[in-house]
Design an enzyme around this catalytic site. Structure first.
Site, PDB file in Angstrom:
ATOM      1  N   HIS B  10     -30.521  -0.859 -57.197  1.00 41.84           N
ATOM      2  CA  HIS B  10     -30.567   0.160 -58.251  1.00 41.84           C
ATOM      3  C   HIS B  10     -31.546   1.268 -57.893  1.00 41.84           C
ATOM      4  O   HIS B  10     -31.287   2.437 -58.123  1.00 41.84           O
ATOM      5  CB  HIS B  10     -30.979  -0.514 -59.564  1.00 41.84           C
ATOM      6  CG  HIS B  10     -30.996   0.396 -60.744  1.00 41.84           C
ATOM      7  ND1 HIS B  10     -31.989   1.325 -60.952  1.00 41.84           N
ATOM      8  CD2 HIS B  10     -30.134   0.521 -61.767  1.00 41.84           C
ATOM      9  CE1 HIS B  10     -31.725   1.985 -62.067  1.00 41.84           C
ATOM     10  NE2 HIS B  10     -30.602   1.515 -62.582  1.00 41.84           N
ATOM     11  N   LEU B  70     -26.715  -7.659 -61.845  1.00 43.22           N
ATOM     12  CA  LEU B  70     -26.353  -8.858 -62.596  1.00 43.22           C
ATOM     13  C   LEU B  70     -24.941  -8.781 -63.146  1.00 43.22           C
ATOM     14  O   LEU B  70     -24.234  -9.788 -63.168  1.00 43.22           O
ATOM     15  CB  LEU B  70     -27.349  -9.088 -63.736  1.00 43.22           C
ATOM     16  CG  LEU B  70     -28.695  -9.645 -63.276  1.00 43.22           C
ATOM     17  CD1 LEU B  70     -29.727  -9.515 -64.379  1.00 43.22           C
ATOM     18  CD2 LEU B  70     -28.530 -11.112 -62.880  1.00 43.22           C
ATOM     19  N   ALA B  71     -24.554  -7.607 -63.614  1.00 45.82           N
ATOM     20  CA  ALA B  71     -23.250  -7.481 -64.268  1.00 45.82           C
ATOM     21  C   ALA B  71     -22.646  -6.136 -63.915  1.00 45.82           C
ATOM     22  O   ALA B  71     -23.345  -5.200 -63.526  1.00 45.82           O
ATOM     23  CB  ALA B  71     -23.402  -7.587 -65.791  1.00 45.82           C
ATOM     24  N   VAL B  74     -21.864   0.863 -65.637  1.00 42.56           N
ATOM     25  CA  VAL B  74     -21.583   2.209 -65.137  1.00 42.56           C
ATOM     26  C   VAL B  74     -21.964   2.330 -63.658  1.00 42.56           C
ATOM     27  O   VAL B  74     -21.255   2.945 -62.863  1.00 42.56           O
ATOM     28  CB  VAL B  74     -22.323   3.262 -65.993  1.00 42.56           C
ATOM     29  CG1 VAL B  74     -22.156   4.655 -65.405  1.00 42.56           C
ATOM     30  CG2 VAL B  74     -21.796   3.229 -67.427  1.00 42.56           C
TER      31      VAL B  74
END
Lengths: 129, 129
Positions: B10, B70-71, B74
């Protein structure tokens, strides 16, 4: 001891983060002997404050705030401690049914080998598609 | 086959996400038989484009783009596919040493039981402090 776990998600405009948090909360509840509630930092309900309030009536005498985050960052080091009113030692308290109960703050996952193994597994699955 | 894995983080204004990504990349490289590079969506270098370019000279003939998330959200459904120029099937290609190589896109972790177990472990560690 009757422990509560507040499972804390990032929140998202898409449904996937909420699905993740709710499934993790279920799997943690399956460990038994804990009362599990969920809360979200952004874009979802319940908020952290509402999540804490959802322990009313459960009789918990301690709450673990459990961030479902991979690593520390602004969310885990600033936003969550602020919203939970944690002190500099990342401890705090709240009222459950009018009684003061301690909040302890768990660490994010970090670079645990099980995370790296799961990542490698996801890469292998992508290659097999 | 000579597979490259682009470990995608990220990015953060704090050092923890980078530390996580670099350690996970090391642990994946320890599995052997893969060429591992890292890249970040936000606030860190290398960018995704730079990360792909870092496979030059490695001889990889396929690249797995592996999001350390994790998931889905966007970032994984819009930002990363756009930056990697993936098609609607989440496949793409890039040039490595002038040769076209396929990019396949791995899934995020999701609500895997090992994630729930690690979360529970973090809660227990917090209670023991």
């Amino acid at each position: 001891m009757n422990t509560g776990i507040l499972v804390l998600g990032h929140g998202s405009s898409l449904p996937h983060n909420r699905e993740l948090i709710e499934k993790i909360a279920e799997m943690i509840a399956d460990h038994g002997n804990v009362v599990v509630r969920t809360a979200y930092l952004n874009m979802e309900k319940p908020t952290l404050e509402e999540g804490l309030a959802n322990f009313d009536g459960t009789g918990v005498d301690k709450i673990v705030a459990l961030p479902i985050f991979l690593a520390h960052g602004v969310h885990t080091l600033e936003d969550i401690p602020r919203e939970l009113n944690l002190d500099n030692d990342l401890k705090g308290s709240t009222k459950v049914d009018g009684k003061t109960v301690d909040i302890v703050y768990a660490a994010p996952f970090g670079a645990d080998p099980v995370i790296a193994d799961l990542a490698y597994q996801r890469a292998e699955e992508a290659l097999a598609r």
